[in-house]
Structures are given as C-alpha cells and as structure tokens.
Design an enzyme around this catalytic site. Structure first.
Site, PDB file in Angstrom:
ATOM      1  CG  ASP A 102      -0.304  -0.240   2.523  1.00  0.00           C
ATOM      2  OD1 ASP A 102       0.867   0.161   2.693  1.00  0.00           O
ATOM      3  OD2 ASP A 102      -0.951  -0.847   3.402  1.00  0.00           O
ATOM      4  CG  HIS A 119       3.762  -9.857  -0.731  1.00  0.00           C
ATOM      5  ND1 HIS A 119       2.773 -10.162   0.188  1.00  0.00           N
ATOM      6  CD2 HIS A 119       4.617 -10.907  -0.708  1.00  0.00           C
ATOM      7  CE1 HIS A 119       3.026 -11.336   0.742  1.00  0.00           C
ATOM      8  NE2 HIS A 119       4.143 -11.803   0.215  1.00  0.00           N
TER       9      HIS A 119
END
Length: 270
Positions: A102, A119
């Site tokens: 994010d 990730h």
C-alpha cells in the site's frame, strides 16, 4: 507467493498495558530490532486486511465482496506507521519487513535502506532485468494505455523500457504465481538471523514464505524475543515472548512513548 493457510479469530487482551510496558523494555534494549508488518497495520488507514472479520479473504469465503473504505492513492499512514518511523529516528530499527503493497511505510518516512517490501509496492514499477524501481510518472507509464503491467500480461507495443538497461518494465506487485523477489528475501533472512527482538504487527503469519522470517528469528541460538501485536491468533502465539491482542496504532504509540522514556532515563539518570 502461495495461498494462505487457515487462520484464526480475534480475541481480547486483559493484560494489554503490562504487555505494552514489557514490550517497550525489550525494544529499548534491543541490539538488532526487526519489525515485520502485515495488512493489519493499515486497517486504521481504511484499507481492509485479509483474514480479519471484514477481511478480503474472510468475506470471499462467505461469498461476499470487500468494501474498501478508501483508495490506496488517498490512504494516509496512521499512528502505527509513524511509531515505527520514530523507532527509526531513535536509531533502534535495523530493518522493517512488510507484506504490504500500500506504499504507506515509504510515505511515513521509512528509509528505503531499512525497508523490504516482500510483495512489492502498488505505486512502483520495476525493471525485470536490473531490478531498479521507478514511479510511473518518471518513466512515462500510462495505465490507461499500458494497463497495470503485471508480469503475466503481454507486452504492449510502445510501453516504456528501463532507462538504465532497456529491460522490460513491470509492476513491482507480486501476484499469486509470481516468483518472490530474491534480493529482498535474502535481506529479510539476513536480518532475521541477526535479530534479538523481532516484532510482528498486523499479520496472521499464515502466508509462506513470509512467516519463515519470524520462524528463523526464534529458532536460532540465541533465540530472538518475539513480540506479536495482532487482533487475532497466529500459529506463533505459543512461541511469542509477548502477544498483545489489540489494534496496532494505539498500541505502537504507547510502546514507543515508553521506549522514549526508557532511553531518556538511561541517558540522563536522575
């Protein structure tokens, strides 16, 4: 990246304040402090987690769709993110490993050299050849024209190439089926092996290979002290030195406030 295994349900923590004090004492005296964060640290920024009561996968298993409260582009770092940054400023943080894509840890001010994004990052592209990261604007990546640029997507004629080596540019996001980033994994493992205090925040620790890092930290000799801050149980609960079942923002704020007091007392005893 592999599919998550079954995780557990939230509970309450009647001894939270004492555990916060104990966690602060461990962190303040750490020689090699490593943090590991999952989606739970960002729920207070309006981004849903995965295995919480309103998590993406929890709702999916119920045949429901997640209702994201806010877009990633407008989400803001919360007090949990800033508390970790404060540990960086105090010189205690040696590495922050995150499963999150994010972009909130970079936006909170975490130095790139202290951050491993296992990730990827939803705001960044990377060169598949030399592994250099770029924001989309810098390299002229138009998402309307070229899409998200996932590894599995076909190359679209005219899409930008790496300015350094002319390699293929792809999204830095690691999707299911994509290979994990070897450089980032190596750095994470190196620091996990050195850690004397390993703090997990907002992760169910149910996704491989991510959970191998706290596993490495506590299985080495001497074992690291493991602090878990998570709303819900994890497979590591019985191994934890301290497990605080609470929201991360307020909890981390309190811990870092106590850490700061401990350091001031140590440096300027009465």
């Amino acid at each position: 990246m592999t599919e998550p295994i079954q995780c557990f349900t939230p509970n309450s923590d009647p001894n939270k304040e004492q555990k916060i004090a104990d966690a602060a004492a461990l962190i303040a005296t750490a020689k090699h402090l490593v943090f590991f964060t999952g989606a739970g640290i960002s729920t207070e920024s309006g981004i849903p987690d995965f295995r919480g009561p309103e998590g993406v996968w929890t709702l999916r298993d119920q045949g429901k769709k997640s209702k994201r409260k806010i877009s990633l582009a407008t989400a803001q770092p919360n007090s949990g993110h800033f508390a970790i940054r404060q540990l960086q400023e105090l010189g205690l943080l040696k590495l922050l490993i995150t499963q999150n894509t994010d972009n909130l840890h970079p936006r909170s001010g975490i130095h790139p050299d202290l951050l491993v994004q296992l990730h990827g990052n939803s705001m960044l592209m990377k060169c598949l050849n030399c592994n250099t990261f770029y924001d989309r604007k810098t390299i002229g990546w138009d998402m309307k024209k070229f899409g998200k640029g996932y590894r599995s997507q076909k190359i679209i004629p005219g899409q930008p190439r790496c300015p350094k080596c002319l390699g293929r540019i792809i999204s830095s996001i690691i999707n299911f089926g994509d290979p994990m980033p070897e450089d980032e994994m190596d750095i994470a493992m190196e620091h996990s092996e050195k850690a004397d205090v390993f703090v997990v925040v907002g992760s169910s620790l149910c996704v491989a290979p991510a959970y191998h890092y706290p596993e490495e930290a506590i299985n080495k000799i001497p074992a690291a002290k493991l602090i878990l801050i998570n709303l819900g149980e994890t497979p590591f609960d019985d191994c934890a030195t301290i497990h605080i079942s609470a929201k991360s923002g307020e909890t981390l704020e309190k811990i870092v406030t106590k850490v700061t007091s401990i350091l001031k007392e140590r440096d300027h005893p009465k």
